[in-house]
Design an enzyme around this catalytic site. Structure first.
Site, PDB file in Angstrom:
ATOM      1  N   GLY A  58     -21.322  11.142   7.897  1.00  0.00           N
ATOM      2  CA  GLY A  58     -20.897   9.782   8.174  1.00  0.00           C
ATOM      3  C   GLY A  58     -19.405   9.723   8.409  1.00  0.00           C
ATOM      4  N   MET A  60     -17.048   8.778   6.415  1.00  0.00           N
ATOM      5  CA  MET A  60     -16.209   9.119   5.262  1.00  0.00           C
ATOM      6  C   MET A  60     -16.693  10.357   4.519  1.00  0.00           C
ATOM      7  SD  MET A  60     -15.595   5.308   3.673  1.00  0.00           S
ATOM      8  CE  MET A  60     -14.935   6.005   2.171  1.00  0.00           C
ATOM      9  N   ASP A 172     -23.866  -2.737   4.996  1.00  0.00           N
ATOM     10  CA  ASP A 172     -24.007  -1.781   6.105  1.00  0.00           C
ATOM     11  C   ASP A 172     -25.464  -1.360   6.266  1.00  0.00           C
ATOM     12  OD1 ASP A 172     -23.127  -0.282   8.239  1.00  0.00           O
ATOM     13  OD2 ASP A 172     -22.640   1.477   7.034  1.00  0.00           O
TER      14      ASP A 172
END
Length: 799
Positions: A58, A60, A172
């Site tokens: 992803g 991060m 999200d």
């Protein structure tokens, strides 16, 4: 957590055993060893987790499949990227995700195991599911079947509902964050952007979201609540059903996204055919305005469940063509009849008006106590009393308000009747929550108090002036009880009732309760006063107080509610407030106050629960570490308890050990299972030999071999018939491979499938106990494909 400066990290090459500096490399990086040239993986181990393979990435972090070497199970290891692992704010956000996920315990939310910081990287270990993501399924399949997509949406909504009950919004929701177990159960993952509702909106200047699925209000106004997650879930299902997201938002530019997100979307515009109920629920979920979406997750789940159940069901017209024609004829007849009736009624109305006007021209004036009457009309007194009856006896406050206002607007009423009409109109307005109109009536009382009139006493004129001045502006909200100082033996006592009602509806409900109770208590003073007979009508206003009496009892029950200090007292307080709110019969400030108090207690409950869970997690971690240490000590002792192939002492020891930590207890049970099945393997082998003997080669631990027929065996010795005679050898001098070959021979003779699987399981276990891991893995792998019950037992050993 304090972040330490970058340190040097070395990795040992598994081929040449030289150390390689891997400080600058990311976890699981593949590189060529500078010493031997072999391609190797570095930074594979974090604490007691060994990375097996990468399964996701992803913005991060990266996610790996890893093995927990302490507990012997596979996990998903999420490791924060280097640049973020050095950022204290990002690490804290990562820790927050761990805390959030740990607090949501639901079958449709990924379970978290532990968190840690190693080699300059922060990581989270969590439940591993192997069914892939919804995003992968959409890429692979193009579209998801309608019923299946609705089921996935319902399960995810149930998981998000569990999070919302803790005061959380995900922020999200997207197909990549919807994972599946091997059996197809949906699970929500990645609460990295989650926000506690009670903490208010995100104060950062960043808008973290996925453009395809983010709700319009997040992009346009940077505001969001759980309905924003409902939009994102609806958008994800829309994508699954149609093969494309509702908004084709390729840009991350805020201005462009705002323009894109302002376009309304509808499932039927996709060009594909879906059940009407499916279209209805998806369109509600992706509605532009949050208030047009499902009101809560309960409604969302039920809507999706209903749509799921209606997929594939047709809709038939209930009327035949002939019946429809008859209905059309009947409807046309009704329309004609209505038009004729309306024309007749309209003509009649016009005639009636003309007649009334003619009669009104010849009215007769009558004189009575200074009040002008007209023939055929009710007196002012009659209209006033009729309105007051509607208010006090019938308790129809909206209707009474209209009656009082008509009397005021007619110009017929004189003082003090005019101001009492205004008083009552204002009282009705307050009861039906019309604050501004009540203020207008009260303010008018100060313009004409009736002072100087022979019909209005100075006390009453003063009361009208004081009441109008106080309540004509913002209804005098916040005025303390002792500041009112109305005469409790005369009509001004009604001022306490008026002020109390105003506070109850628009201000401080508890103050309003005190003022209304003050009115109720002092009604007796009016009854026993010097003008009791003339003021008997004041007693009638007890009926207004009676409307609120049950609610006042509710207010008393929460008036002295103590601030909760622990989880249990908070639960009791929340239950009390919730019960009180549900009992309320009237709207007003108390209901709003109790609603706010309920939300406040919910937030406090979440905070206390989280504190308790933090403490419990800390205690569990300490206990787990202590028990892991104890298990390690026991594991170290176990080999010394084995005598040859005799595992009885090990089994007896492990039966007597118990751990509180579920993970450690599971690991203990896995070890006990191995030794118990190892015993069972030998018992079965000895029985087979005793029954029919075994002809073959026997390899000794020393390397030599014997060939003959084994006729007897037990834990101490084996009897072998050779060409030159009978030989007895100790069992522990035979290599485990020979015992496994003999067991495999007998297993192949078995015709019963259940018995065959049982024997193969014991062969896999005995091979693992005796250190033959490759053989054990080979046998177990085939068994896991064919025998589901074996798989659950074996996972305790190797997962």
């Amino acid at each position: 957590m304090t972040l330490t400066p970058e340190q040097s990290y070395l990795s040992t090459c598994p081929v040449c055993q030289n150390q390689i500096d891997v400080t600058s490399l990311e976890p699981f990086t593949k590189l060529k060893c500078p010493f031997c040239g072999q391609m190797v993986r570095v930074r594979r181990k974090f604490d007691h987790f060994m990375i097996v393979r990468q399964i996701g990435e992803g913005g991060m972090s990266r996610v790996f499949e890893a093995e927990d070497e302490t507990l012997g199970r596979r996990v998903a290891l999420k490791i924060l990227n280097r640049q973020y692992s050095r950022d204290a704010a990002r690490v804290e956000q990562f820790r927050q995700e761990a805390l959030i996920t740990a607090n949501v315990n639901h079958p449709n939310v990924i379970k978290l195991y532990s968190v840690g910081y190693d080699q300059g990287y922060f990581y989270i270990a969590m439940e591993l599911v192997n069914g892939g993501s919804l995003e992968q399924r959409i890429r692979r399949e193009g579209t998801i079947k309608e019923e299946e997509a609705l089921r996935i949406g319902r399960e995810v909504a149930e998981g998000l509902r569990a999070a919302q009950q803790l005061g959380l919004i995900h922020r999200d929701v997207k197909p990549a964050n919807i994972l599946f177990t091997e059996t197809g159960t949906s699970k929500v993952v990645d609460f990295g952007l989650a926000l506690f509702v009670e903490r208010g909106p995100d104060s950062s200047s960043e808008i973290w979201a996925t453009p395809y699925y983010v709700a319009p209000e997040k992009i346009i106004d940077n505001r969001e609540d759980y309905r924003s997650d409902i939009f994102s879930l609806g958008a994800s299902i829309f994508h699954a059903l149609t093969g494309r997201p509702p908004h084709k938002a390729e840009s991350n530019n805020i201005q462009e996204l705002r323009m894109i997100k302002c376009r309304r979307v509808a499932l039927e515009d996709s060009g594909l055919r879906f059940a009407p109920r499916t279209i209805h629920v998806i369109n509600r979920m992706v509605a532009f305005r949050p208030q047009e979406r499902c009101a809560n997750y309960d409604e969302t789940v039920e809507e999706l469940r209903l749509a799921e159940g209606l997929v594939g069901q047709g809709y038939k017209t209930r009327f035949s063509g002939r019946k429809l024609r008859w209905l059309g004829v009947a409807a046309a007849a009704l329309v004609v009849a209505f038009i004729v009736g309306w024309m007749v009624r309209s003509t009649g109305d016009r005639a009636a008006v003309a007649i009334t006007e003619t009669v009104d021209e010849s009215y007769e004036d009558l004189n009575g106590e200074g009040v002008t009457l007209q023939a055929g009309r009710k007196t002012v007194a009659e209209r006033f009393l009729e309105a007051r009856e509607t208010m006090l006896e019938k308790k129809r406050f909206a209707e009474a308000r209209q009656q009082f206002e008509k009397l005021i607007d007619s110009g017929d009423a004189r003082q003090p009747t005019l101001n009492w009409a205004r008083f009552n109109a204002a009282l009705c307005c307050i009861v039906i929550n019309r604050k501004e109109e009540a203020e207008k009536h009260l303010k008018k009382m100060t313009e004409d108090t009736g002072e100087g009139s022979s019909l209005v006493s100075d006390e009453i004129a003063g009361f009208f002036k004081n009441l109008g001045s106080l309540m004509g502006s913002n209804l005098g909200l916040g005025t303390a009880l002792d500041k009112l100082q109305y005469d409790t033996t005369q009509e001004p006592l009604l001022g306490y009732l008026m002020q109390g009602l105003a506070e109850w509806h628009f201000g401080d409900a508890m103050l309003g309760m005190s003022e209304m109770e003050h009115f109720s208590v002092h009604l007796a003073d009016v009854k026993s006063g010097p003008n009791a007979a003339a003021l008997d009508w004041v007693q009638g206003y007890a009926a207004v107080y009676a409307v609120y009496q049950s609610d006042i009892e509710v207010a008393r029950s929460v008036q002295d509610l103590a601030t909760p200090q622990d989880l249990e007292s908070c639960r009791r307080a929340l239950a009390t407030v919730k019960k009180a709110r549900e009992k309320l019969r009237n709207t007003g400030a108390l209901k709003l106050s109790l609603t706010r108090k309920e939300e406040e207690l919910k937030r406090e409950l979440v905070r206390l629960r989280m504190n308790e869970q933090r403490q419990q997690m800390a205690a569990d971690r300490i206990q787990r570490e202590r028990e892991l240490s104890q298990l390690a000590e026991i594991t170290t002792v176990l080999p010394s308890l084995v005598q040859g192939y005799d595992y009885s002492r090990v089994v007896e020891l492990l039966k007597d050990v118990r751990f509180e930590s579920p993970e450690v207890q599971s690991a203990l049970e896995g070890r006990r299972y191995l030794y118990e099945q190892g015993q069972a393997f030998l018992t079965q082998l000895f029985a087979d030999i005793a029954q029919s003997g075994y002809q073959g080669k026997l390899q000794r631990v020393s390397g030599s071999t014997l060939e003959g027929k084994v006729t007897a065996a037990d834990l101490t010795q084996v009897t072998v018939t050779l060409d030159r005679g009978v030989l007895t050898v100790p069992l522990d001098t035979l290599a485990p491979e020979s015992l496994l070959e003999a067991a495999q021979f007998f297993a192949e003779q078995t015709t019963d499938s259940s018995e065959y699987y049982k024997r193969q399981e014991r062969i896999a276990v005995f091979a693992r106990v005796t250190g033959l891991h490759n053989l054990s893995a080979t046998v177990a792998a085939q068994l896991m494909e064919e025998n589901r019950s074996f798989r659950s037992r074996w996972m305790k050993v190797v997962q």
